[in-house]
Design a protein around this motif. Structure first.
Motif, PDB file in Angstrom:
ATOM      1  N   SER A   1       0.819  -1.219   0.000  1.00  0.00           N
ATOM      2  CA  SER A   1       0.000   0.000   0.000  1.00  0.00           C
ATOM      3  C   SER A   1       0.849   1.265   0.000  1.00  0.00           C
ATOM      4  N   TYR A   2       2.165   1.137   0.227  1.00  0.00           N
ATOM      5  CA  TYR A   2       3.007   2.315   0.418  1.00  0.00           C
ATOM      6  C   TYR A   2       4.156   2.399  -0.578  1.00  0.00           C
ATOM      7  N   GLY A   3       4.222   1.489  -1.520  1.00  0.00           N
ATOM      8  CA  GLY A   3       5.306   1.483  -2.483  1.00  0.00           C
ATOM      9  C   GLY A   3       5.574   0.064  -2.938  1.00  0.00           C
TER      10      GLY A   3
ATOM     11  N   ALA B   1      13.649   8.247  -4.706  1.00  0.00           N
ATOM     12  CA  ALA B   1      13.605   8.250  -3.240  1.00  0.00           C
ATOM     13  C   ALA B   1      14.251   6.993  -2.686  1.00  0.00           C
ATOM     14  N   GLU B   2      14.039   5.856  -3.362  1.00  0.00           N
ATOM     15  CA  GLU B   2      14.682   4.611  -2.928  1.00  0.00           C
ATOM     16  C   GLU B   2      16.198   4.712  -3.047  1.00  0.00           C
ATOM     17  N   GLY B   3      16.652   5.366  -4.115  1.00  0.00           N
ATOM     18  CA  GLY B   3      18.089   5.534  -4.299  1.00  0.00           C
ATOM     19  C   GLY B   3      18.705   6.446  -3.255  1.00  0.00           C
ATOM     20  N   ARG B   4      17.996   7.499  -2.894  1.00  0.00           N
ATOM     21  CA  ARG B   4      18.488   8.413  -1.862  1.00  0.00           C
ATOM     22  C   ARG B   4      18.517   7.721  -0.500  1.00  0.00           C
ATOM     23  N   ARG B   5      17.510   6.879  -0.246  1.00  0.00           N
ATOM     24  CA  ARG B   5      17.501   6.134   1.026  1.00  0.00           C
ATOM     25  C   ARG B   5      18.635   5.117   1.060  1.00  0.00           C
TER      26      ARG B   5
ATOM     27  N   ILE C   1      16.854   5.023  12.082  1.00  0.00           N
ATOM     28  CA  ILE C   1      15.609   5.391  11.420  1.00  0.00           C
ATOM     29  C   ILE C   1      14.747   4.152  11.200  1.00  0.00           C
ATOM     30  N   GLY C   2      15.381   3.056  10.768  1.00  0.00           N
ATOM     31  CA  GLY C   2      14.645   1.819  10.566  1.00  0.00           C
ATOM     32  C   GLY C   2      14.044   1.293  11.855  1.00  0.00           C
ATOM     33  N   PHE C   3      14.785   1.411  12.955  1.00  0.00           N
ATOM     34  CA  PHE C   3      14.289   0.971  14.269  1.00  0.00           C
ATOM     35  C   PHE C   3      13.087   1.806  14.694  1.00  0.00           C
ATOM     36  N   VAL C   4      13.184   3.117  14.501  1.00  0.00           N
ATOM     37  CA  VAL C   4      12.075   4.004  14.869  1.00  0.00           C
ATOM     38  C   VAL C   4      10.830   3.668  14.053  1.00  0.00           C
ATOM     39  N   SER C   5      11.010   3.356  12.775  1.00  0.00           N
ATOM     40  CA  SER C   5       9.871   3.008  11.929  1.00  0.00           C
ATOM     41  C   SER C   5       9.147   1.782  12.469  1.00  0.00           C
ATOM     42  N   VAL C   6       9.897   0.778  12.874  1.00  0.00           N
ATOM     43  CA  VAL C   6       9.288  -0.439  13.416  1.00  0.00           C
ATOM     44  C   VAL C   6       8.554  -0.129  14.720  1.00  0.00           C
TER      45      VAL C   6
ATOM     46  N   SER D   1       5.684   3.659   7.363  1.00  0.00           N
ATOM     47  CA  SER D   1       5.436   2.649   6.333  1.00  0.00           C
ATOM     48  C   SER D   1       6.103   3.032   5.016  1.00  0.00           C
ATOM     49  N   THR D   2       6.073   4.326   4.689  1.00  0.00           N
ATOM     50  CA  THR D   2       6.728   4.793   3.471  1.00  0.00           C
ATOM     51  C   THR D   2       8.232   4.612   3.567  1.00  0.00           C
ATOM     52  N   GLU D   3       8.797   4.908   4.745  1.00  0.00           N
ATOM     53  CA  GLU D   3      10.241   4.727   4.938  1.00  0.00           C
ATOM     54  C   GLU D   3      10.639   3.276   4.726  1.00  0.00           C
ATOM     55  N   ARG D   4       9.841   2.353   5.227  1.00  0.00           N
ATOM     56  CA  ARG D   4      10.146   0.935   5.050  1.00  0.00           C
ATOM     57  C   ARG D   4      10.001   0.519   3.583  1.00  0.00           C
ATOM     58  N   ALA D   5       9.004   1.086   2.899  1.00  0.00           N
ATOM     59  CA  ALA D   5       8.821   0.766   1.490  1.00  0.00           C
ATOM     60  C   ALA D   5      10.005   1.245   0.649  1.00  0.00           C
ATOM     61  N   LEU D   6      10.621   2.343   1.048  1.00  0.00           N
ATOM     62  CA  LEU D   6      11.787   2.841   0.313  1.00  0.00           C
ATOM     63  C   LEU D   6      12.951   1.856   0.384  1.00  0.00           C
TER      64      LEU D   6
END
Length: 220
Positions: free
Chosen positions: A97-99, A122-126, A140-145, A198-203
């Motif tokens: 749903s987010y990418g 955006a995926e490349g920048r991430r 950042i990944g930990f915070v997303s979870v 969710s968007t951060e994880r999709a990236l």
């Protein structure tokens, strides 16, 4: 058996491309387009670049379609989830749903690797942040979870309470009262934080059916 059936279904969705050239990634397409690349040896020994281009909000007809390019020329297209035959294996593409949640090259021997995101996307920048600042990237990944777990714990009981108040449900099952009664501003903030997480994880093409909306992601 189920996986074989899904692969056959995906193969039937692949249509030939019209040969148009791959367009350059533009800065304003950060959240609306995903572009990934894969370099493989060609039949003649020269290197070939395969590219997967997906408009995340859908093409002109509203359908989310993956477009496959070989050396910058479109060779195939498919609704998602897609499975494109390429040299030595297949490229599998699936969305959440987010990418994108999958854009991988799977060899005939069964090994797989993720395609490389376009540097301008955006995926490349991430991905560049992960290479250059691995500590910050992991944080950042930990915070997303954590955000998604908190949203799950606080949000699901409230959702169940609202569903239980629907007259047919209340009459046949009964009502449920959530142990969490949160103010409206907090719920709105939680929804926004969940979308960002969710968007951060999709990236990063990270996906878990419970955390990333898998219950609501339809897959043919």
């Amino acid at each position: 058996m189920l996986e074989d059936w899904k692969r056959r279904r995906a193969a039937k969705r692949v249509k030939p491309g019209d040969g148009h050239p791959l367009k350059r990634f533009r800065w304003w397409q950060q959240l609306s387009r995903a572009l990934f690349h894969l370099t493989l040896p060609g039949d003649s020994g020269q290197r070939e670049v395969w590219s997967v281009d997906v408009k995340l909000w859908g093409d002109s007809d509203g359908e989310v379609v993956a477009h496959l390019y070989r050396n910058g020329v479109q060779t195939a297209r498919s609704k998602l989830p897609a499975e494109f035959p390429v040299t030595g294996g297949t490229v599998q593409v699936a969305a959440s749903s987010y990418g994108l949640r999958r854009c991988h090259y799977v060899t005939e021997g069964g090994s797989e690797r993720q395609l490389v995101p376009d540097a301008a996307s955006a995926e490349g920048r991430r991905a560049r942040l992960e290479r250059e600042r691995p500590g910050l990237s992991r944080f950042i990944g930990f915070v997303s979870v954590v955000v998604l777990l908190v949203a799950l714990v606080l949000g699901v009981p409230q959702l169940v309470e609202q569903i239980s108040q629907i007259p047919p449900v209340a009459e046949n099952v009964g009502t449920f009262t959530s142990p969490f009664q949160l103010p409206g501003w907090f719920n709105v903030s939680l929804v926004i934080a969940t979308l960002v997480a969710s968007t951060e994880r999709a990236l990063r093409l990270r996906y878990h059916w419970l955390l990333d909306g898998g219950l609501f992601d339809g897959e043919e």
